[in-house]
Enzyme design. Structure first.
Site, PDB file in Angstrom:
ATOM      1  N   GLY A  19       0.783  -1.228   0.000  1.00  0.00           N
ATOM      2  CA  GLY A  19       0.000   0.000   0.000  1.00  0.00           C
ATOM      3  C   GLY A  19       0.814   1.276   0.000  1.00  0.00           C
ATOM      4  O   GLY A  19       0.356   2.295   0.513  1.00  0.00           O
ATOM      5  N   HIS A 118       0.370   1.735 -13.156  1.00  0.00           N
ATOM      6  CA  HIS A 118       1.146   0.602 -13.685  1.00  0.00           C
ATOM      7  C   HIS A 118       2.620   1.005 -13.742  1.00  0.00           C
ATOM      8  O   HIS A 118       2.945   2.115 -14.184  1.00  0.00           O
ATOM      9  CB  HIS A 118       0.630   0.241 -15.079  1.00  0.00           C
ATOM     10  CG  HIS A 118       1.357  -0.920 -15.667  1.00  0.00           C
ATOM     11  ND1 HIS A 118       1.111  -2.223 -15.268  1.00  0.00           N
ATOM     12  CD2 HIS A 118       2.358  -0.983 -16.579  1.00  0.00           C
ATOM     13  CE1 HIS A 118       1.919  -3.030 -15.937  1.00  0.00           C
ATOM     14  NE2 HIS A 118       2.698  -2.306 -16.728  1.00  0.00           N
ATOM     15  N   ASP A 150     -10.052  -0.120 -18.386  1.00  0.00           N
ATOM     16  CA  ASP A 150     -11.073  -0.726 -19.233  1.00  0.00           C
ATOM     17  C   ASP A 150     -10.996  -2.245 -19.039  1.00  0.00           C
ATOM     18  O   ASP A 150     -10.349  -2.708 -18.110  1.00  0.00           O
ATOM     19  CB  ASP A 150     -10.912  -0.288 -20.700  1.00  0.00           C
ATOM     20  CG  ASP A 150      -9.583  -0.727 -21.295  1.00  0.00           C
ATOM     21  OD1 ASP A 150      -8.895  -1.588 -20.684  1.00  0.00           O
ATOM     22  OD2 ASP A 150      -9.222  -0.225 -22.374  1.00  0.00           O
ATOM     23  N   GLU A 151     -11.620  -3.004 -19.922  1.00  0.00           N
ATOM     24  CA  GLU A 151     -11.678  -4.447 -19.680  1.00  0.00           C
ATOM     25  C   GLU A 151     -10.393  -5.176 -20.046  1.00  0.00           C
ATOM     26  O   GLU A 151     -10.263  -6.365 -19.783  1.00  0.00           O
ATOM     27  CB  GLU A 151     -12.863  -5.047 -20.425  1.00  0.00           C
ATOM     28  CG  GLU A 151     -14.164  -4.714 -19.734  1.00  0.00           C
ATOM     29  CD  GLU A 151     -15.352  -5.424 -20.363  1.00  0.00           C
ATOM     30  OE1 GLU A 151     -15.373  -6.664 -20.359  1.00  0.00           O
ATOM     31  OE2 GLU A 151     -16.242  -4.719 -20.854  1.00  0.00           O
ATOM     32  N   GLY A 152      -9.446  -4.497 -20.674  1.00  0.00           N
ATOM     33  CA  GLY A 152      -8.196  -5.148 -21.046  1.00  0.00           C
ATOM     34  C   GLY A 152      -7.212  -5.156 -19.886  1.00  0.00           C
ATOM     35  O   GLY A 152      -7.458  -4.595 -18.820  1.00  0.00           O
ATOM     36  N   ASP A 154      -4.203  -3.585 -18.524  1.00  0.00           N
ATOM     37  CA  ASP A 154      -3.345  -2.396 -18.616  1.00  0.00           C
ATOM     38  C   ASP A 154      -3.468  -1.692 -19.967  1.00  0.00           C
ATOM     39  O   ASP A 154      -2.470  -1.208 -20.522  1.00  0.00           O
ATOM     40  CB  ASP A 154      -1.876  -2.764 -18.349  1.00  0.00           C
ATOM     41  CG  ASP A 154      -1.693  -3.437 -16.990  1.00  0.00           C
ATOM     42  OD1 ASP A 154      -2.358  -3.018 -16.036  1.00  0.00           O
ATOM     43  OD2 ASP A 154      -0.896  -4.394 -16.903  1.00  0.00           O
ATOM     44  N   GLU A 183       5.822   6.830  -8.888  1.00  0.00           N
ATOM     45  CA  GLU A 183       4.398   6.476  -8.712  1.00  0.00           C
ATOM     46  C   GLU A 183       3.778   7.323  -7.612  1.00  0.00           C
ATOM     47  O   GLU A 183       2.635   7.768  -7.717  1.00  0.00           O
ATOM     48  CB  GLU A 183       4.251   4.999  -8.332  1.00  0.00           C
ATOM     49  CG  GLU A 183       4.593   4.023  -9.444  1.00  0.00           C
ATOM     50  CD  GLU A 183       4.361   2.584  -9.022  1.00  0.00           C
ATOM     51  OE1 GLU A 183       4.050   2.314  -7.847  1.00  0.00           O
ATOM     52  OE2 GLU A 183       4.504   1.702  -9.868  1.00  0.00           O
TER      53      GLU A 183
HETATM   54  C1  GRF Z   1       2.981  -0.731  -7.841  1.00  0.00           C
HETATM   55  O1  GRF Z   1       4.250  -0.949  -8.403  1.00  0.00           O
HETATM   56  C2  GRF Z   1       1.956  -0.477  -8.904  1.00  0.00           C
HETATM   57  O2  GRF Z   1       2.466   0.139 -10.030  1.00  0.00           O
HETATM   58  C3  GRF Z   1       1.480  -1.866  -9.237  1.00  0.00           C
HETATM   59  O3  GRF Z   1       1.497  -2.561  -8.002  1.00  0.00           O
HETATM   60  C4  GRF Z   1       2.456  -1.972  -7.130  1.00  0.00           C
HETATM   61  C5  GRF Z   1       1.757  -1.643  -5.840  1.00  0.00           C
HETATM   62  O4  GRF Z   1       2.614  -1.238  -4.837  1.00  0.00           O
HETATM   63  N1  GRF Z   1       0.171  -1.804  -9.866  1.00  0.00           N
HETATM   64  P1  GRF Z   1       2.063  -0.664  -3.456  1.00  0.00           P
HETATM   65  O5  GRF Z   1       1.215  -1.754  -2.788  1.00  0.00           O
HETATM   66  O6  GRF Z   1       1.248   0.562  -3.749  1.00  0.00           O
HETATM   67  O7  GRF Z   1       3.288  -0.364  -2.675  1.00  0.00           O
END
Ligand code: GRF
Length: 209
Positions: A19, A118, A150-152, A154, A183
């Site tokens: 998280g 992602h 969406d449904e795909g 990523d 991120e």
């Molecule tokens: C991240 O690298 C995100 O891009 C991917 O899953 C990971 C989640 O990490 N979808 P965290 O649980 O938020 O630390």
């Protein structure tokens, strides 16, 4: 400044892991950098760190058993998740390390309001361990993408991306750690754009008024 298109977001956050993205969002809210409230955190993993994090921030935390499915959120579990989100008046669903495919039921319940992050510059390297895919492919750079779901797998329309160089000597772990730093900036930023009405999904395309 909160402009005329502003809308206070009510976030329902879904995650399966530690998280750290959820933390960056909760801290952005706390720090006044994101005008939103987190109304619940839901995990398919009973002992996921993201549930402890939610409790520490005073956000209602729920485990939903997604069996018998292994890789998707469907059937009774999907209904339960939709029910929890609706009960708490969530208007935006934030996938933050949620390791299951989202199906039509949830997407129809929250049209244009389901987001994911992602760890690659989509459409490059969709799927699992995208940082390792980038390293194995010899990419000079990678990054992260916040997109509508969406449904795909990523494949949804991109809201924003942040770039990360691949450095000599990078390991999967060092590269993933640098992507995660980006991120933690990108997700609050993308949600702030949504709250400000500066991005939305219309007929499957991103509109930037
Ligand atoms: C991240 O690298 C995100 O891009 C991917 O899953 C990971 C989640 O990490 N979808 P965290 O649980 O938020 O630390």
């Amino acid at each position: 400044m909160l402009g005329p298109g502003f809308h206070m977001l009510s976030l329902g956050i879904l995650g399966s892991g530690k998280g750290s993205n959820a933390r960056s969002i909760l801290e952005a809210i706390r720090g006044g950098r994101l005008e939103a409230r987190a109304v619940c955190v839901i995990s398919d993993v009973a002992d996921a760190g993201i549930l402890d994090l939610a409790r520490a921030h005073g956000v209602p935390a729920f485990h939903v058993d997604a069996a018998p499915f292994r890789t998707k959120l469907d059937g009774a579990a999907e209904e339960r998740v939709i029910g929890l989100l609706r009960d708490r008046d969530a208007d935006t669903v934030v996938l933050a390390g949620f390791m299951r495919m989202i199906k039509r039921g949830l997407l129809r319940a929250f049209p244009g309001r389901v987001l994911n992050i992602h760890p690659a510059l989509l459409p490059a390297f969709p799927g699992l361990q995208a940082w390792k895919q980038a390293l194995d492919a010899g990419a000079a750079e990678t990054g992260c993408t916040v997109h509508f779901v969406d449904e795909g797998m990523d494949t949804g329309p991109v809201i924003l991306q942040r770039r990360v160089p691949v450095l000599p000597g990078d390991t999967p772990e060092s590269l993933h750690a640098r992507i995660q730093e980006q991120e933690h900036i990108a997700y609050p930023e993308a949600l702030a754009l949504l709250a400000a009405g500066r991005v939305r999904l219309e007929a499957g395309r991103v509109v930037r008024p």
